[in-house]
Design a protein around this motif. Structure first.
Motif, PDB file in Angstrom:
ATOM      1  N   LEU A  15       0.837  -1.209   0.000  1.00 54.11           N
ATOM      2  CA  LEU A  15       0.000   0.000   0.000  1.00 54.11           C
ATOM      3  C   LEU A  15       0.868   1.254   0.000  1.00 54.11           C
ATOM      4  N   ALA A  18       2.335   1.731  -3.458  1.00 55.10           N
ATOM      5  CA  ALA A  18       1.342   2.238  -4.408  1.00 55.10           C
ATOM      6  C   ALA A  18       1.076   3.726  -4.178  1.00 55.10           C
ATOM      7  N   GLU A  19       0.950   4.132  -2.920  1.00 50.67           N
ATOM      8  CA  GLU A  19       0.656   5.544  -2.621  1.00 50.67           C
ATOM      9  C   GLU A  19       1.786   6.463  -3.087  1.00 50.67           C
ATOM     10  N   LEU A  22       1.974   6.524  -7.051  1.00 51.01           N
ATOM     11  CA  LEU A  22       0.863   7.291  -7.619  1.00 51.01           C
ATOM     12  C   LEU A  22       1.052   8.783  -7.352  1.00 51.01           C
ATOM     13  N   TRP A  53       6.788  -3.422  -7.753  1.00 53.51           N
ATOM     14  CA  TRP A  53       5.774  -2.609  -8.416  1.00 53.51           C
ATOM     15  C   TRP A  53       5.403  -3.185  -9.775  1.00 53.51           C
ATOM     16  N   ARG A  58       1.492  -2.972  -9.471  1.00 57.24           N
ATOM     17  CA  ARG A  58       0.974  -2.144 -10.570  1.00 57.24           C
ATOM     18  C   ARG A  58      -0.321  -2.720 -11.144  1.00 57.24           C
ATOM     19  N   GLN A  60      -2.653  -4.101  -9.579  1.00 57.88           N
ATOM     20  CA  GLN A  60      -3.778  -3.865  -8.681  1.00 57.88           C
ATOM     21  C   GLN A  60      -4.284  -2.422  -8.721  1.00 57.88           C
ATOM     22  N   TYR A  61      -3.523  -1.534  -9.368  1.00 56.89           N
ATOM     23  CA  TYR A  61      -3.869  -0.104  -9.338  1.00 56.89           C
ATOM     24  C   TYR A  61      -3.923   0.493 -10.748  1.00 56.89           C
ATOM     25  N   LYS A  62      -4.489  -0.245 -11.701  1.00 58.57           N
ATOM     26  CA  LYS A  62      -4.577   0.259 -13.071  1.00 58.57           C
ATOM     27  C   LYS A  62      -5.429   1.525 -13.150  1.00 58.57           C
ATOM     28  N   SER A  63      -6.570   1.512 -12.488  1.00 57.56           N
ATOM     29  CA  SER A  63      -7.449   2.688 -12.532  1.00 57.56           C
ATOM     30  C   SER A  63      -6.800   3.870 -11.817  1.00 57.56           C
ATOM     31  N   GLY A  64      -6.095   3.596 -10.697  1.00 54.41           N
ATOM     32  CA  GLY A  64      -5.416   4.667  -9.979  1.00 54.41           C
ATOM     33  C   GLY A  64      -4.306   5.301 -10.801  1.00 54.41           C
TER      34      GLY A  64
END
Length: 209
Positions: A15, A18-19, A22, A53, A58, A60-64
């Motif tokens: 997490l 990812a933060e 992004l 990543w 990566r 898991q966070y395609k939309s982000g």
């Protein structure tokens, strides 16, 4: 200098990774800078963070990622500040220079702990995929056996249904015979001179004494 870790990634670490990535995408930074920031916080190498990543987080966070890119694009469309306000230029150069300096010590670690950790992560993923594939095959075999048992039960049910119909017919025939016998007994009690005899078909025949 931080120590290099070889243990598995936790959900909290994923997490955080990812933060930070992004945020760097949204603010126009590079992923390398994000990996270095996360590496300092988690005592991991930038290469390990990059491998984690690209290989897992990566996805898991395609939309982000798409949202962060749109926000970065919108921020670029804002009016450029006047030359009188461009005071931060030296700081930008300093950040770029410091970023270049940070790349050099990390690059030597890419072929060591980072690659080893990445390969271990791939091995774990492959083992998980093999376990899932094995479980899926076992499930398919189990479903196949259940379907075969179901077909067998359907056939047995059809046979039992036919036998039940025959038993019901025999039961009705017996009831009919018992009813005729009862009537014959009543007739014999009422008239001793008259006798009845039942033939092989269950019919009563009147006999003279």
């Amino acid at each position: 200098m931080t120590s290099n870790r070889q243990d598995a990634w936790s959900q909290d670490e994923d997490l955080l990774l990812a933060e930070v990535v992004l945020r760097h995408i949204r603010e126009g930074g590079t992923q390398l800078q994000a990996f270095e920031e996360v590496g300092r916080k988690l005592s991991r190498t930038a290469a390990a963070c990059g491998f984690r990543w690209n290989s897992f987080v990566r996805k898991q966070y395609k939309s982000g990622i798409e949202l962060a890119k749109r926000q970065r694009k919108e921020s670029k469309k804002q009016p450029v500040p006047s030359p009188a306000r461009e005071v931060k230029q030296p700081d930008v150069k300093h950040e770029v220079a410091s970023a270049d300096k940070k790349v050099e010590p990390q690059s030597s670690k890419v072929t060591l702990n980072g690659v080893i950790e990445f390969l271990e992560g791939l091995k774990d993923n492959l083992n998980q995929d093999k376990e899932l594939e094995s479980a899926y095959k076992k499930l398919e075999e189990y479903v196949g056996k259940i379907e075969q048992q179901l077909e067998k039960l359907k056939e047995e049910n059809s046979v039992y249904k036919e036998k039940l119909e025959l038993l019901e017919e025999d039961h009705q025939s017996l009831l009919s015979i018992f009813e005729k016998a009862r009537k014959m007994a009543l007739l014999q009690e009422s008239d001793d001179k008259v006798k009845f005899q039942m033939d092989k078909n269950g019919n009563l025949q009147r006999l003279q004494k």
